[in-house]
Design an enzyme around this catalytic site. Structure first.
Site, PDB file in Angstrom:
ATOM      1  N   ALA A   1       0.838  -1.196   0.000  1.00 53.63           N
ATOM      2  CA  ALA A   1       0.000   0.000   0.000  1.00 53.63           C
ATOM      3  C   ALA A   1       0.878   1.253   0.000  1.00 53.63           C
ATOM      4  O   ALA A   1       1.468   1.609  -1.014  1.00 53.63           O
ATOM      5  CB  ALA A   1      -0.948  -0.026   1.195  1.00 53.63           C
ATOM      6  N   ARG A   2       0.981   1.907   1.125  1.00 53.67           N
ATOM      7  CA  ARG A   2       1.858   3.053   1.322  1.00 53.67           C
ATOM      8  C   ARG A   2       2.527   2.902   2.678  1.00 53.67           C
ATOM      9  O   ARG A   2       1.945   2.334   3.610  1.00 53.67           O
ATOM     10  CB  ARG A   2       1.080   4.381   1.288  1.00 53.67           C
ATOM     11  CG  ARG A   2       0.623   4.811  -0.106  1.00 53.67           C
ATOM     12  CD  ARG A   2       1.809   5.241  -0.961  1.00 53.67           C
ATOM     13  NE  ARG A   2       1.405   5.805  -2.243  1.00 53.67           N
ATOM     14  CZ  ARG A   2       1.277   5.118  -3.370  1.00 53.67           C
ATOM     15  NH1 ARG A   2       1.493   3.808  -3.358  1.00 53.67           N
ATOM     16  NH2 ARG A   2       0.932   5.715  -4.502  1.00 53.67           N
TER      17      ARG A   2
ATOM     18  N   GLU B   1      10.655   6.697   3.279  1.00 55.47           N
ATOM     19  CA  GLU B   1      11.272   6.144   2.064  1.00 55.47           C
ATOM     20  C   GLU B   1      12.248   7.168   1.523  1.00 55.47           C
ATOM     21  O   GLU B   1      11.886   8.337   1.374  1.00 55.47           O
ATOM     22  CB  GLU B   1      10.206   5.824   1.008  1.00 55.47           C
ATOM     23  CG  GLU B   1       9.337   4.640   1.348  1.00 55.47           C
ATOM     24  CD  GLU B   1       8.348   4.300   0.237  1.00 55.47           C
ATOM     25  OE1 GLU B   1       8.419   4.911  -0.854  1.00 55.47           O
ATOM     26  OE2 GLU B   1       7.505   3.421   0.464  1.00 55.47           O
TER      27      GLU B   1
ATOM     28  N   HIS C   1       9.839  -0.030  -3.116  1.00 57.71           N
ATOM     29  CA  HIS C   1       8.643   0.538  -3.756  1.00 57.71           C
ATOM     30  C   HIS C   1       8.678   0.290  -5.271  1.00 57.71           C
ATOM     31  O   HIS C   1       8.604   1.219  -6.078  1.00 57.71           O
ATOM     32  CB  HIS C   1       8.529   2.036  -3.461  1.00 57.71           C
ATOM     33  CG  HIS C   1       7.119   2.545  -3.530  1.00 57.71           C
ATOM     34  ND1 HIS C   1       6.663   3.597  -2.766  1.00 57.71           N
ATOM     35  CD2 HIS C   1       6.050   2.147  -4.284  1.00 57.71           C
ATOM     36  CE1 HIS C   1       5.391   3.825  -3.043  1.00 57.71           C
ATOM     37  NE2 HIS C   1       4.992   2.954  -3.965  1.00 57.71           N
ATOM     38  N   VAL C   2       8.756  -0.968  -5.634  1.00 55.84           N
ATOM     39  CA  VAL C   2       8.957  -1.341  -7.041  1.00 55.84           C
ATOM     40  C   VAL C   2       7.768  -2.077  -7.656  1.00 55.84           C
ATOM     41  O   VAL C   2       7.826  -2.466  -8.832  1.00 55.84           O
ATOM     42  CB  VAL C   2      10.215  -2.221  -7.192  1.00 55.84           C
ATOM     43  CG1 VAL C   2      11.465  -1.480  -6.759  1.00 55.84           C
ATOM     44  CG2 VAL C   2      10.066  -3.534  -6.403  1.00 55.84           C
TER      45      VAL C   2
ATOM     46  N   ASP D   1       6.919  -3.604   0.418  1.00 58.30           N
ATOM     47  CA  ASP D   1       7.365  -2.838  -0.749  1.00 58.30           C
ATOM     48  C   ASP D   1       7.398  -1.359  -0.427  1.00 58.30           C
ATOM     49  O   ASP D   1       7.928  -0.570  -1.204  1.00 58.30           O
ATOM     50  CB  ASP D   1       6.435  -3.087  -1.942  1.00 58.30           C
ATOM     51  CG  ASP D   1       6.971  -2.468  -3.224  1.00 58.30           C
ATOM     52  OD1 ASP D   1       8.178  -2.636  -3.490  1.00 58.30           O
ATOM     53  OD2 ASP D   1       6.196  -1.817  -3.954  1.00 58.30           O
TER      54      ASP D   1
END
Length: 308
Positions: free
Chosen positions: A223-224, A252, A271-272, A247
């Protein structure tokens, strides 16, 4: 009418557009192809955030912001009145669903342990096996949107059972409400989180959420980062009671000295999930469709309302 897009490759991917539309490539606010006046439709760079959103005030004729991301959290409440915000719902379904399935199998089948053993040139059969397996698992998908549905469809051949959760229950579709999580979490072997970042979902994965998960369960967050409280997540994972595949993190990039990096029960990717070769063709098919709709005075799709 001027349309700005962030990729040169997008020019050939938009499809046929009405002759009155001029498409220009604006890769970043510091390098503009022309004066901002007259730009009515803007596609910001993929995964752009606050800096790009601040550029909104430099576009006096803007009417539409079409994002290339499924999440719109960096843009909600920052889009000027009269400007329609649209996300890329549907574009990232295949890639994110693939990442979720890959992450689940990677963790359940102990691939990180085998990779570490390979780096040591060790045949780690006795050390690592028997591994866990996906077959027969009870999977709880928190976020029953298009990506959640794509994850469910890809997992179906593995012989798992599903429970889907959304903001509000949809009994006719077998979808539960997020308010039911305290009862659902203890029953799940795998918890996949795919919710957008809103004020309601910020910090959803907290100490209480994690404590409700069964021993040995796997948390998958695609998600985030701020959907999880990082301190609570770190503390719980440090006990070794749960496993995780992340992820996204908060912050970040995750600082190099953060303890999550070295936990053997944690898999981290930067985050890919949506960063695949098929992104631009899918994304610009949507952009082209939206530009044609806008030029024809037709309703746009994927408009963001209340953060969704």
């Amino acid at each position: 009418m001027k349309v700005w897009i962030p990729h040169e490759a997008g020019l050939s991917l938009l499809g046929e557009l009405p002759p009155e539309i001029t498409v220009e490539v604006a890769e970043q606010p510091e390098k503009l192809p022309s004066e901002p006046a007259g730009v009515r439709f803007w596609v910001p760079p993929f995964l752009s955030g606050g800096d790009a959103a601040a550029f909104l005030n430099e576009l006096p004729d803007l009417e539409v912001v079409q994002l290339l991301s499924a999440g719109a959290d960096a843009w909600v409440d920052r889009t000027p009145e009269g400007v329609t915000l649209c996300d890329a719902r549907g574009v990232h379904d295949p890639s994110t669903a693939e990442w979720v399935v890959t992450a689940m199998l990677t963790q359940l089948r102990s691939f990180p342990a085998f990779v570490r053993a390979q780096a040591r040139r060790e045949w780690a059969y006795g050390e690592v096996t028997p591994t866990d397996e996906l077959t027969g698992k009870r999977v709880l998908i928190v976020g029953a949107g298009s990506i959640g549905t794509a994850v469910r469809d890809r997992l179906a051949p593995f012989g798992v059972s599903f429970t889907l959760v959304a903001r509000t229950a949809r009994p006719e579709q077998g979808v539960h409400s997020v308010d039911e999580l305290p009862q659902l979490l203890p029953e799940a072997d795998v918890v996949v989180v795919l919710v957008p970042l809103t004020e309601r979902t910020r910090g959803l994965i907290d100490a209480k959420f994690l404590a409700s998960m069964r021993d040995g369960a796997l948390l998958v967050n695609a998600a985030r980062g701020p959907v999880a409280r990082t301190d609570d997540l770190t503390a719980e994972l440090a006990t070794g009671r749960l496993r995780a595949a992340l992820d996204v993190t908060d912050p970040e990039p995750l600082p190099a000295d953060h303890p999550l990096w070295e936990m053997p029960n944690v898999l981290i990717t930067p985050h890919v999930a949506g960063s695949v070769r098929g992104l631009l063709p899918r994304a610009y098919r949507l952009v082209g469709d939206q530009v044609r709709r806008f030029a024809a005075g037709q309703p746009l799709i994927n408009t963001v309302v209340d953060g969704y």
